[in-house]
Design an enzyme around this catalytic site. Structure first.
Site, short mmCIF file in Angstrom:
data_model
loop_
_atom_site.label_atom_id
_atom_site.label_comp_id
_atom_site.label_asym_id
_atom_site.label_seq_id
_atom_site.Cartn_x
_atom_site.Cartn_y
_atom_site.Cartn_z
N MET A 18 0.92 -1.21 0.15
CA MET A 18 0.18 0.00 0.03
C MET A 18 0.99 1.26 0.02
SD MET A 18 -3.54 -0.99 2.12
CE MET A 18 -2.87 -0.84 3.74
N GLY A 19 2.00 1.23 -0.34
CA GLY A 19 3.08 2.21 -0.41
C GLY A 19 3.51 2.71 0.74
N HIS A 79 9.01 1.17 3.57
CA HIS A 79 10.14 1.23 4.67
C HIS A 79 10.98 -0.19 4.37
CE1 HIS A 79 7.85 -1.87 6.46
NE2 HIS A 79 6.53 -1.09 6.17
N HIS A 126 9.28 -3.54 3.45
CA HIS A 126 9.04 -3.66 2.04
C HIS A 126 10.32 -3.83 1.30
CE1 HIS A 126 5.55 -0.95 3.16
NE2 HIS A 126 4.78 -1.96 2.92
N GLN A 144 -10.48 -2.48 2.22
CA GLN A 144 -9.95 -3.32 3.36
C GLN A 144 -9.95 -2.56 4.73
OE1 GLN A 144 -5.95 -4.27 1.33
NE2 GLN A 144 -5.22 -3.72 3.43
N GLY A 170 4.99 -10.20 3.93
CA GLY A 170 5.68 -10.14 5.23
C GLY A 170 5.05 -10.91 6.40
N SER A 178 6.77 -0.52 9.95
CA SER A 178 5.31 -0.45 9.52
C SER A 178 5.08 0.88 8.89
CB SER A 178 4.42 -0.73 10.85
OG SER A 178 3.02 -0.10 10.42
N ARG A 213 2.68 2.57 9.32
CA ARG A 213 1.96 3.25 10.23
C ARG A 213 2.50 3.73 11.67
NH1 ARG A 213 -2.32 -0.64 8.88
NH2 ARG A 213 -4.17 0.31 8.38
#
Ligand code: PAF
Length: 284
Positions: free
Chosen positions: A30-31, A34, A37, A61, A147, A185, A187
């Site tokens: 979802m871009g 980090h 990824h 989602q 992941g 993450s 987030r």
């Protein structure tokens, strides 16, 4: 490296590669990429001739009360990283390209999505499986990379691939952590420095649980309690769940007999973070 936002051109590009005999790896994201990824992309680059990174913040989602609107986005930075890592194509469709009209078909993997994050995020995994199926049908990769931090997602996608006969190998990739222990993450970007420091309690609590399992503790309640007490010692942390489940079925266990997943979700302020570890039983 190309960036494509329409399905037809993405398909054509990949079809031409396939005609030339190249193998294709897909890293669905979802871009706001980090190092976690990056490790998926690096692995994909090593194992495939061509690598597609999809970047799509998938609206279906997210529940209405969740962070879809404020989910961090930075396509330019993502594209610089993908290029540096040797990816060949970014597929970054708009929501309208992926969902041009009301969708009547959703993919739902029964029961594996009932507890852990599935119990807390209604409809989340159906949204994930639906978009992942669409990406699989658009890109038709040989291998796709997920992941282990999203352990339930990984288990569900694997089962979906098995049940629906997708001819795709799902490659699990280990959790990448900051030197502090915090699991990477997108987030984490929501956290202030103070909150980031508080969030360290999550990996610390899991480390303590792992230590006690290694010392032979078999009582599920006691292990959960170790995690709970540790997290509760941090005033900014609020437990969403602490679960110990069978690694295959994702059903809660009462005794530790088979391989297990120890998973937590914790709010630090308004930010919900997840983390986990897998504990494998030694067999003679
Ligand atoms: O893990 C994620 O970033 C997303 O759930 C995924 C797999 C890209 C589907 O939107």
């Amino acid at each position: 490296m190309k960036t494509i936002s329409d399905i037809k051109s993405a398909r054509n590009t990949v079809q031409n590669w396939k005609k030339d005999g190249y193998t294709i790896g897909l890293v669905p994201t979802m871009g706001f990429l980090h190092d976690g990824h990056a490790s998926l992309i690096e692995k994909a680059v090593k194992e495939n001739d061509k690598v597609v990174v999809s970047i799509f913040v998938n609206p279906i989602q997210f529940a209405p009360n969740e962070d879809f609107d404020k989910y961090p986005r930075d396509l330019q930075k993502d594209s610089d990283l993908c290029k540096k890592l040797g990816a060949d194509l970014i597929f970054a469709p708009t929501a309208n390209e992926m969902y041009p009209s009301k969708i009547y078909t959703k993919v739902d993997v029964q029961s594996l999505g009932d507890n852990l994050c599935g119990a807390k995020r209604q409809g989340h995994f159906s949204g994930v499986c639906t978009v992942v199926s669409k990406l699989f049908n658009i890109i038709k990769p040989d291998k796709a990379y997920f992941g282990q931090k999203d352990a339930q997602q990984l288990a569900i996608v694997k089962k979906m691939v098995e049940d629906l006969n997708f001819d795709i190998e799902i490659v699990p990739c280990k959790i990448i952590r900051e030197p502090s222990g915090l699991a990477m993450s997108s987030r984490n970007a929501y956290l202030t420095d103070l909150q980031k420091n508080s969030a360290l309690i999550i990996s610390k609590s899991l480390n303590e649980a792992l230590k006690s399992l290694k010392f032979g503790e078999q009582n599920v309640g006691k292990i959960k309690n170790i995690i709970e007490q540790k997290i509760k010692s941090e005033p900014l942390a609020k437990i969403d769940y602490i679960e110990i489940v069978d690694l295959q079925s994702l059903e809660p266990v009462t005794k530790i007999q088979n391989d297990i997943l120890v998973a937590v979700a914790v709010f630090i302020g308004k930010t919900r973070l997840i983390d986990n570890f897998v504990f494998k039983m030694e067999r003679e």
